[in-house]
Write an enzyme that holds these catalytic residues in place. Structure first.
Site, PDB file in Angstrom:
ATOM      1  N   ASP A  33      23.380  44.889  50.029  1.00  0.00           N
ATOM      2  CA  ASP A  33      24.130  44.300  51.140  1.00  0.00           C
ATOM      3  C   ASP A  33      23.170  43.963  52.269  1.00  0.00           C
ATOM      4  O   ASP A  33      23.312  42.957  52.948  1.00  0.00           O
ATOM      5  CB  ASP A  33      25.162  45.300  51.669  1.00  0.00           C
ATOM      6  CG  ASP A  33      26.297  45.464  50.687  1.00  0.00           C
ATOM      7  OD1 ASP A  33      26.294  44.756  49.664  1.00  0.00           O
ATOM      8  OD2 ASP A  33      27.165  46.317  50.939  1.00  0.00           O
ATOM      9  N   LYS A 115      32.915  51.530  58.731  1.00  0.00           N
ATOM     10  CA  LYS A 115      33.004  50.366  57.839  1.00  0.00           C
ATOM     11  C   LYS A 115      32.955  50.896  56.408  1.00  0.00           C
ATOM     12  O   LYS A 115      31.911  51.285  55.900  1.00  0.00           O
ATOM     13  CB  LYS A 115      31.870  49.382  58.102  1.00  0.00           C
ATOM     14  CG  LYS A 115      32.036  48.133  57.261  1.00  0.00           C
ATOM     15  CD  LYS A 115      31.203  46.989  57.781  1.00  0.00           C
ATOM     16  CE  LYS A 115      31.580  45.674  57.119  1.00  0.00           C
ATOM     17  NZ  LYS A 115      31.459  45.656  55.694  1.00  0.00           N
ATOM     18  N   ARG A 136      41.623  40.110  48.969  1.00  0.00           N
ATOM     19  CA  ARG A 136      41.305  39.123  49.994  1.00  0.00           C
ATOM     20  C   ARG A 136      41.123  37.714  49.419  1.00  0.00           C
ATOM     21  O   ARG A 136      41.518  36.740  50.019  1.00  0.00           O
ATOM     22  CB  ARG A 136      40.034  39.545  50.725  1.00  0.00           C
ATOM     23  CG  ARG A 136      39.703  38.594  51.845  1.00  0.00           C
ATOM     24  CD  ARG A 136      38.606  39.120  52.728  1.00  0.00           C
ATOM     25  NE  ARG A 136      37.315  39.097  52.072  1.00  0.00           N
ATOM     26  CZ  ARG A 136      36.165  39.073  52.722  1.00  0.00           C
ATOM     27  NH1 ARG A 136      36.154  39.089  54.038  1.00  0.00           N
ATOM     28  NH2 ARG A 136      35.031  39.064  52.071  1.00  0.00           N
ATOM     29  N   GLU A 173      41.263  49.134  53.364  1.00  0.00           N
ATOM     30  CA  GLU A 173      40.207  49.152  52.352  1.00  0.00           C
ATOM     31  C   GLU A 173      40.574  50.084  51.201  1.00  0.00           C
ATOM     32  O   GLU A 173      40.965  51.233  51.432  1.00  0.00           O
ATOM     33  CB  GLU A 173      38.908  49.649  53.020  1.00  0.00           C
ATOM     34  CG  GLU A 173      37.659  49.332  52.258  1.00  0.00           C
ATOM     35  CD  GLU A 173      37.094  47.956  52.586  1.00  0.00           C
ATOM     36  OE1 GLU A 173      37.783  47.138  53.226  1.00  0.00           O
ATOM     37  OE2 GLU A 173      35.934  47.712  52.184  1.00  0.00           O
ATOM     38  N   LYS A 291      35.987  47.152  67.525  1.00  0.00           N
ATOM     39  CA  LYS A 291      36.997  46.122  67.790  1.00  0.00           C
ATOM     40  C   LYS A 291      37.452  46.270  69.232  1.00  0.00           C
ATOM     41  O   LYS A 291      37.651  47.406  69.694  1.00  0.00           O
ATOM     42  CB  LYS A 291      38.205  46.325  66.870  1.00  0.00           C
ATOM     43  CG  LYS A 291      37.867  46.165  65.399  1.00  0.00           C
ATOM     44  CD  LYS A 291      39.019  46.582  64.498  1.00  0.00           C
ATOM     45  CE  LYS A 291      38.561  46.544  63.054  1.00  0.00           C
ATOM     46  NZ  LYS A 291      39.487  47.195  62.143  1.00  0.00           N
ATOM     47  N   CYS A 409       2.164  49.610  23.754  1.00  0.00           N
ATOM     48  CA  CYS A 409       3.603  49.729  24.026  1.00  0.00           C
ATOM     49  C   CYS A 409       4.058  51.147  23.664  1.00  0.00           C
ATOM     50  O   CYS A 409       3.757  51.629  22.574  1.00  0.00           O
ATOM     51  CB  CYS A 409       4.353  48.695  23.193  1.00  0.00           C
ATOM     52  SG  CYS A 409       6.139  48.972  23.115  1.00  0.00           S
TER      53      CYS A 409
END
Ligand code: IVH
Length: 674
Positions: A33, A115, A136, A173, A291, A409
């Protein structure tokens, strides 16, 4: 300067759109994010300086989120918007200033919340009864997830209050707590199912299940944090804090971490206090939200296209912790790419136990100078694989040794090779390396390669796991008896087994080009395989190639030549090729590839207008695949004009030159006639 900015802008647009798709549509984010926010922020900054570049499909102009076609659509009564992000205290200071300026107030009251890192949902209640729930989506239209939401016990079917609005959209949420996430993943593991990357993905995946019985088995939680449409309007409380308290009376869970403050300092105090206890919370949060508390002031401030001016999310930086590197191991990917991974002393980062971190590649390890026994700072940025940020040099032990990429490998002990100019080291084992085998056989059997119908991924996986096959050559040794003894088949599957055997047998009738392509040599695609087939004419000849002969082949440069030589130098690859040859799979180049008999061979064809089913590219590749030549303009030498709808001047010219006009279906008939 502006040109560079434009290029960067277009790059950002494309990246953000791709990440939105990965996040919203596939519940499978590919960046953190934090990284997403950085991209988004850069985009907004460029748009501020170049408002004329903004088109209506810019991510800044709409709420991200794509609808998944499998749920019915629900139109929200009032749009579900998103929040602007603040990443540092300067952003918050200017948010506070903008709120004051926009409302003409000298002091503003803010309601602070967490949040939550889940997904937003809107619940419609009519006369106090739950009616429907929607995700949403794109902000205007979401997905109807009512049946799934009914399985969430903390969402009341009926509001407890008597003073009920006629109609109200409750927003909040849906998320999964750490404990419920752990329980779910333990269960997934027990059942041999795919585990979820993080609680957010688990919540999204569970809520968007088509079968609500599955959702019912997963514990989801819900916190209410807002209201959309409300009728009558008079039922809307005066402040946001009052609303949160009313939610509790209505029977919703609300988060107890909330506060009203009246200054920028108060906002930062809340942020820091929550930051300190973030790791102790039983669920993920990725920041806090401020807010404006008074709804009248909120209304005055209004919205800016995608987000309200009266609210902001103050994001936390990605969680970081210190731990120790226990070992550096190599993972072999499906194409042989080697990824070094740090095995770490388990450490909880942002609420999740981290035991591994990707080290990307050798140069990254050397750049950061990460050594076994080092103490390192590990970052878990929300959704992505944790990574090692840096080494705590002060605590390095004198015996810590510099990392060196091994030569062999770890899985198949073939040479590890890093080609010039590439960062990624690869196992050269190819078909021999078990880590690559499955992918190699899938490629071998695929439509454009040997085209073995009915041999899909699952079957190949099981055949490899049970050692029924180890290499592509083994496919041609399979008999009916072995297939019937193989777990997956039971007597009902006799037909399946015999179909598979005949598909394998049929695949032998192929071209040398396809056979070369099917070997899966790096950098050898269909075209190069055709060129190699034309030049060397047999699989056995390909075993004897050298650098000089290879670079004489059309379009083969040093990189491709080296890749072929490396492949051919591995004894196990040679063995597979020899086995294929000994089983009679060594088609001559011109047996099937010979197009000279094809009616389109050597014919010049011009295409005009819109074809009913084929795209222009498809038509070109069909024509060229049959030996025809596509030209852009009509001349006396043109043999055919392939004409679709709205054909213009080319059609007139072709008629005047009496050139044969073909429709799409006539062309297809000619192509199939051979
Ligand atoms: S309010 C108009 N409050 O963050 C503002 N959102 O980018 C609407 N979120 O989609 C959102 N916690 O999923 C709000 N306390 C909170 C939140 C919150 C998480 C999410 C929500 C929304 C996204 C906004």
């Amino acid at each position: 300067m502006s040109n560079t900015a434009k290029i960067r802008y277009e790059y950002l647009l494309e990246q953000i759109k791709l990440h939105d798709l990965a996040y919203y549509k596939f519940d499978n984010p590919t960046i953190s994010d934090y990284e997403y926010d950085e991209l988004y922020r850069e985009l907004i900054n460029i748009e501020k300086s170049h408002p004329d570049w903004i088109l209506s499909d810019s991510p800044s102009q709409k709420v991200s989120g794509e609808n998944n076609a499998t749920f019915t659509a629900v139109e929200h009564l009032s749009p579900m918007l998103s929040l602007n992000n603040g990443l540092n205290s300067l952003d918050i200071e200017s948010f506070d200033r903008r709120c004051k300026e926009g409302s003409n107030l000298t002091e503003i009251e803010y309601c602070c919340e967490l949040k939550f890192d889940g997904l937003a949902i809107s619940l419609l209640y009519e006369n106090g009864f739950f009616v429907r729930a929607a995700t949403r989506g794109d902000g205007l239209v979401g997905e109807n997830v009512t049946n799934n939401v009914l399985t969430i016990s903390s969402i009341p079917r009926e509001l407890k209050t008597t003073n009920r609005p006629t109609r109200v959209e409750i927003r909040g949420e849906v998320f999964m707590s750490h404990q419920d996430f752990k329980d779910l993943n333990d269960r997934q593991e027990r059942l041999g199912l795919k585990k979820f990357a993080n609680p957010r993905n688990a919540a999204a995946g569970s809520l968007r299940q088509l079968d609500h019985h599955i959702t019912a088995q997963r514990k989801l939680s819900f916190f209410a944090y807002g209201v959309g449409d409300i009728v009558p309007e008079s039922k809307r409380p005066r402040t946001h804090m009052e609303l949160l308290n009313q939610f509790e009376e209505m029977g919703f869970d609300i988060c107890t971490e909330k506060a009203v403050v009246n200054s920028y300092i108060g906002l930062i105090d809340f942020y820091e206090r929550i930051g300190r206890k973030r790791n102790l919370l039983p669920y993920d949060i990725d920041g806090v939200v401020y807010k404006v508390n008074d709804y009248k002031v909120q209304n005055k401030l209004g919205f800016l296209s995608r987000a309200p001016r009266f609210a902001i999310a103050h994001k936390f930086p990605p969680a970081e912790e210190i731990t120790r590197v226990l070992a550096i191991e190599l993972q072999v990917g499906r194409t042989g790419a080697i990824t070094p991974v740090a095995r770490l002393e388990p450490v909880i980062v942002g609420g999740v136990t981290v035991t591994n971190a990707t080290l990307h590649n050798e140069s990254e390890i050397l750049r950061k100078d990460i050594r076994v026994t080092d103490q390192v700072i590990v970052r878990r940025a929300g959704d992505v694989i944790p990574e090692v940020l840096s080494v705590v040099m002060a605590s390095r032990s004198i015996s810590a040794e510099l990392f060196r990429m091994p030569n062999l490998c770890p899985i198949c002990h073939s040479q590890i090779i890093k080609l010039d100019g590439e960062v990624i080291a690869r196992c050269s084992g190819g078909l021999f390396c078990p880590a690559q085998r499955k992918q190699a056989i899938m490629h071998f059997a695929s439509r454009k390669a040997m085209n073995i119908e009915g041999l899909g991924e699952k079957l190949i996986e099981q055949m490899i796991d049970t050692h029924l096959i180890n290499t592509p050559a083994d496919l041609y040794r399979l008999g009916f008896k072995e297939l019937m003894e193989f777990d997956r088949m039971d007597s009902k599957d006799k037909k399946l087994a015999s179909n598979l055997l005949s598909a394998i047998e049929n695949s032998k009738k192929t071209t040398l080009a396809k056979l070369i392509f099917s070997l899966g040599i790096r950098h050898v695609g269909e075209t190069t395989a055709k060129d190699l087939a034309k030049r060397f004419k047999s699989l056995s000849a390909l075993l004897e190639v050298n650098f000089e002969t290879l670079i004489q082949v059309k379009d083969v440069g040093p990189v491709v030549a080296n890749s072929i030589l490396i492949f051919m130098s591995q004894s196990h690859n040679r063995e597979v090729i020899n086995q294929l040859i000994s089983m009679g799979i060594d088609p001559l180049v011109d047996i099937v590839d010979d197009l000279t008999e094809h009616p389109l061979f050597g014919k010049t064809i011009v295409i005009t207008g819109t074809l009913p089913t084929l795209s222009r590219d498809q038509a070109i590749s069909l024509i060229e695949g049959s030996g025809g030549i596509v030209s852009g303009s009509i001349s006396k030498k043109t043999n055919y004009l392939l004409a679709g709808d709205s054909a213009g001047s080319k059609l007139e010219k072709a008629i005047s030159l009496t050139i044969t006009i073909l429709s799409e279906s006539e062309l297809l008939r000619m192509i199939e006639s051979k």
